[in-house]
Write a protein that holds these residues in place. Structure first.
Motif, PDB file in Angstrom:
ATOM      1  N   THR A 145      -2.704  -5.773  -9.572  1.00 34.45           N
ATOM      2  CA  THR A 145      -2.605  -4.866 -10.731  1.00 34.45           C
ATOM      3  C   THR A 145      -3.967  -4.658 -11.379  1.00 34.45           C
ATOM      4  N   GLU A 146      -4.733  -5.723 -11.577  1.00 32.13           N
ATOM      5  CA  GLU A 146      -6.043  -5.628 -12.250  1.00 32.13           C
ATOM      6  C   GLU A 146      -7.111  -5.117 -11.309  1.00 32.13           C
ATOM      7  N   CYS A 147      -7.114  -5.597 -10.071  1.00 38.17           N
ATOM      8  CA  CYS A 147      -8.202  -5.199  -9.151  1.00 38.17           C
ATOM      9  C   CYS A 147      -8.091  -3.733  -8.758  1.00 38.17           C
ATOM     10  N   LEU A 148      -6.884  -3.190  -8.751  1.00 42.69           N
ATOM     11  CA  LEU A 148      -6.738  -1.741  -8.519  1.00 42.69           C
ATOM     12  C   LEU A 148      -7.454  -0.963  -9.621  1.00 42.69           C
ATOM     13  N   GLY A 182       0.064   5.091  -0.418  1.00 37.98           N
ATOM     14  CA  GLY A 182      -0.162   5.193   1.032  1.00 37.98           C
ATOM     15  C   GLY A 182      -1.616   4.985   1.419  1.00 37.98           C
ATOM     16  N   LEU A 183      -1.819   4.989   2.737  1.00 42.00           N
ATOM     17  CA  LEU A 183      -3.124   4.614   3.314  1.00 42.00           C
ATOM     18  C   LEU A 183      -4.208   5.646   3.014  1.00 42.00           C
ATOM     19  N   VAL A 184      -5.378   5.139   2.626  1.00 42.18           N
ATOM     20  CA  VAL A 184      -6.538   6.015   2.457  1.00 42.18           C
ATOM     21  C   VAL A 184      -7.436   5.915   3.682  1.00 42.18           C
ATOM     22  N   ARG A 185      -7.193   4.955   4.563  1.00 43.55           N
ATOM     23  CA  ARG A 185      -7.966   4.745   5.809  1.00 43.55           C
ATOM     24  C   ARG A 185      -7.067   4.104   6.854  1.00 43.55           C
ATOM     25  N   ASP A 186      -7.478   4.177   8.099  1.00 48.05           N
ATOM     26  CA  ASP A 186      -6.654   3.665   9.200  1.00 48.05           C
ATOM     27  C   ASP A 186      -6.952   2.203   9.509  1.00 48.05           C
ATOM     28  N   ARG A 187      -8.198   1.756   9.179  1.00 45.06           N
ATOM     29  CA  ARG A 187      -8.556   0.357   9.436  1.00 45.06           C
ATOM     30  C   ARG A 187      -9.625  -0.038   8.427  1.00 45.06           C
ATOM     31  N   TYR A 190       0.840  -1.221   0.000  1.00 52.38           N
ATOM     32  CA  TYR A 190       0.000   0.000   0.000  1.00 52.38           C
ATOM     33  C   TYR A 190       0.869   1.263   0.000  1.00 52.38           C
ATOM     34  N   GLU A 191       2.077   1.187   0.565  1.00 51.81           N
ATOM     35  CA  GLU A 191       2.971   2.367   0.543  1.00 51.81           C
ATOM     36  C   GLU A 191       3.456   2.631  -0.876  1.00 51.81           C
ATOM     37  N   LEU A 192       3.591   1.584  -1.662  1.00 48.91           N
ATOM     38  CA  LEU A 192       4.047   1.745  -3.056  1.00 48.91           C
ATOM     39  C   LEU A 192       2.931   2.275  -3.940  1.00 48.91           C
ATOM     40  N   ALA A 209      -4.357 -11.007   2.288  1.00 50.87           N
ATOM     41  CA  ALA A 209      -3.346  -9.938   2.374  1.00 50.87           C
ATOM     42  C   ALA A 209      -3.368  -9.082   1.113  1.00 50.87           C
ATOM     43  N   ALA A 210      -3.530  -9.721  -0.047  1.00 53.91           N
ATOM     44  CA  ALA A 210      -3.603  -8.954  -1.310  1.00 53.91           C
ATOM     45  C   ALA A 210      -4.840  -8.064  -1.325  1.00 53.91           C
ATOM     46  N   CYS A 211      -5.968  -8.607  -0.840  1.00 54.53           N
ATOM     47  CA  CYS A 211      -7.196  -7.797  -0.747  1.00 54.53           C
ATOM     48  C   CYS A 211      -6.949  -6.555   0.105  1.00 54.53           C
ATOM     49  N   LEU A 212      -6.338  -6.767   1.255  1.00 51.65           N
ATOM     50  CA  LEU A 212      -6.146  -5.640   2.196  1.00 51.65           C
ATOM     51  C   LEU A 212      -5.236  -4.577   1.605  1.00 51.65           C
ATOM     52  N   GLN A 213      -4.264  -5.002   0.799  1.00 53.19           N
ATOM     53  CA  GLN A 213      -3.391  -4.003   0.162  1.00 53.19           C
ATOM     54  C   GLN A 213      -4.208  -3.096  -0.756  1.00 53.19           C
ATOM     55  N   VAL A 214      -5.176  -3.675  -1.466  1.00 55.12           N
ATOM     56  CA  VAL A 214      -6.042  -2.876  -2.352  1.00 55.12           C
ATOM     57  C   VAL A 214      -7.032  -2.060  -1.532  1.00 55.12           C
ATOM     58  N   ASP A 215      -7.584  -2.674  -0.466  1.00 57.68           N
ATOM     59  CA  ASP A 215      -8.547  -1.952   0.390  1.00 57.68           C
ATOM     60  C   ASP A 215      -7.952  -0.674   0.964  1.00 57.68           C
ATOM     61  N   PHE A 216      -6.676  -0.743   1.354  1.00 61.99           N
ATOM     62  CA  PHE A 216      -6.106   0.391   2.082  1.00 61.99           C
ATOM     63  C   PHE A 216      -5.674   1.530   1.171  1.00 61.99           C
ATOM     64  N   VAL A 217      -5.827   1.332  -0.153  1.00 57.43           N
ATOM     65  CA  VAL A 217      -5.520   2.455  -1.064  1.00 57.43           C
ATOM     66  C   VAL A 217      -6.737   2.810  -1.913  1.00 57.43           C
TER      67      VAL A 217
END
Ligand SMILES: O=C(O)[C@H](O)[C@@H](O)[C@@H](O)[C@H](O)CO
Ligand SMILES: [Mg+2]
Length: 382
Positions: free
Chosen positions: A266-269, A108-113, A103-105, A294-302
């Motif tokens: 890459t696609e789900c973003l 960065g975070l769009v939400r805290d949780r 998510y940093e790449l 974990a992959a889902c959460l990386q997309v969720d947080f951006v």
């Protein structure tokens, strides 16, 4: 850096993990799988190897486009799941090389949780009230269950009453202290969808998922016109090229791409940002394992429009294996008051217990979903 090896591990309960190795010792993990077709996806991953071995893992976009376009035929559940798991592993490598969570790449975070939900009730919804009470103690307040059992294309009022009664009991027991989605799971054909949505409207489920099968997506706008229940779908759609038609036609309030079926991060973003342009929310589908989550959460947080995340802990499919069995950093996946925090470790943020994976892969079951039949003997949507 160059990709040197891909190794797949089919593991209980019904998952497959992929390890991608490089010549500099950095390893990435992905979860390429279609539930019930693990061996098929495994072969598809092996057929992608010539595009990957010897290549620079940093060039995710070029590798993704090559895997998608170079084989002429494209899309669909199997190929897009193979690409998904490979894509996840490449992002895992990139994050580990740069020492940052994915998510940093990605800005960065769009939400805290991130708000999580839990399945209750099993294949044929039962014991729902008790299971909700138990999960409430664990901090969950949002749930999902199957909306019906088997249902004929044209079925009886008694079957409709049964589905409605189940939902009425939930609202009687919990009022609006909880929220729940109803997964029609493809079991409801167009002739029954309107009746069920109309009868369920009074209980305001949070959403109805797959109100009809993905191949009947042209019904989404018509159904959305006759109900205020938000309609959700996406687990059986595999690329932005499929989702674009659904966005343009309208009807969905929630899209649920699966990070292990729809081409990966890459696609789900891209799907997530397309959805945001249509004011459609994102709730990634994930009845799978820890790398997929974990992959889902990386997309969720951006993704600004990410509203809910499915996770499989305690799901009725996880016989013989549970989400955290293969995870070393279990504490990072803790759900607190129904939310998950950003995964702090570099890459996807999951430290895979490789020894456990290798051991478990020695007797991986060939999981299949049950084949249901209607009273007349015809096959029923499961
Ligand atoms: O919403 C969900 O989790 C899904 O509908 C789930 O039940 C199916 O995808 C199942 O995993 C298929 O084997
Ligand atoms: Mg579903």
């Amino acid at each position: 850096m160059k990709i040197t090896k891909l190794t797949t591990y089919r593991v209980p309960p019904r998952w497959m993990l992929l390890k991608i190795e490089t010549d500099e010792g950095v390893v990435g993990w992905g979860e390429p799988v279609i539930e019930g077709r693990a061996r098929t996806v495994e072969t598809a991953v092996q057929e992608m190897e010539p595009y990957l071995i010897g290549q620079d893992p940093a060039r995710i976009n070029d590798l993704w486009q090559t895997m998608y376009r170079a084989g002429f035929y494209r899309g669909g559940a199997i190929l897009m799941s193979a690409i998904a798991g490979i894509d996840q592993a490449l992002w895992d490598i990139k994050g580990k090389v740069l020492g940052k969570p994915v998510y940093e790449l990605l800005g960065g975070l769009v939400r805290d949780r991130m708000k999580m939900y839990s399945w209750v009730g099993g294949d044929r919804p039962s014991d729902i009230i008790e299971q909700i009470r138990t999960l409430q103690k664990g901090g969950f307040n949002t749930f999902k269950m199957n909306g019906t059992e088997e249902l004929g294309m044209l079925d009886t009022s008694a079957k409709v009453d049964e589905a409605v009664r189940r939902v009425a009991e939930i609202r009687d027991a919990f009022g609006t202290t909880i929220e729940f989605g109803l997964d029609f799971h493809g079991r409801v054909a167009a002739p029954m969808a309107k009746t069920l949505l109309r009868e369920l409207e009074q209980f305001r489920p949070l959403f109805v998922e797959e109100p009809v099968l993905a191949e009947q997506a042209e019904y989404y706008p018509r159904l959305a016109e006759m109900t205020s229940i938000p309609l959700a779908a996406g687990e059986r759609m595999y690329s932005r090229f499929e989702f674009k038609n659904v966005f343009a036609a309208g009807g969905l309030s929630i899209v649920q791409p699966d990070l292990s079926h729809a081409g990966g991060i890459t696609e789900c973003l891209k799907i997530a940002s397309m959805a945001e342009a249509y004011d459609i929310t994102l709730a990634p589908h994930c009845p799978l394992g820890p790398v997929a989550l974990a992959a889902c959460l990386q997309v969720d947080f951006v993704s600004y429009n990410a509203v809910l995340q499915e996770q499989s802990m305690g799901i009725h499919y996880n016989k013989g294996g549970e989400l955290l069995d293969y995870v070393i950093n279990k504490e990072d996946f803790k759900i607190i008051d129904g939310y998950c925090n950003p995964l702090p470790k570099p890459g996807l943020g999951v430290e895979v217990d490789e020894a456990r994976v290798i051991e478990a892969s020695k007797n991986a079951p060939d999981w299949r979903n049950p084949v249901w039949r209607h009273d007349d003997g015809s096959v029923a949507e499961w």
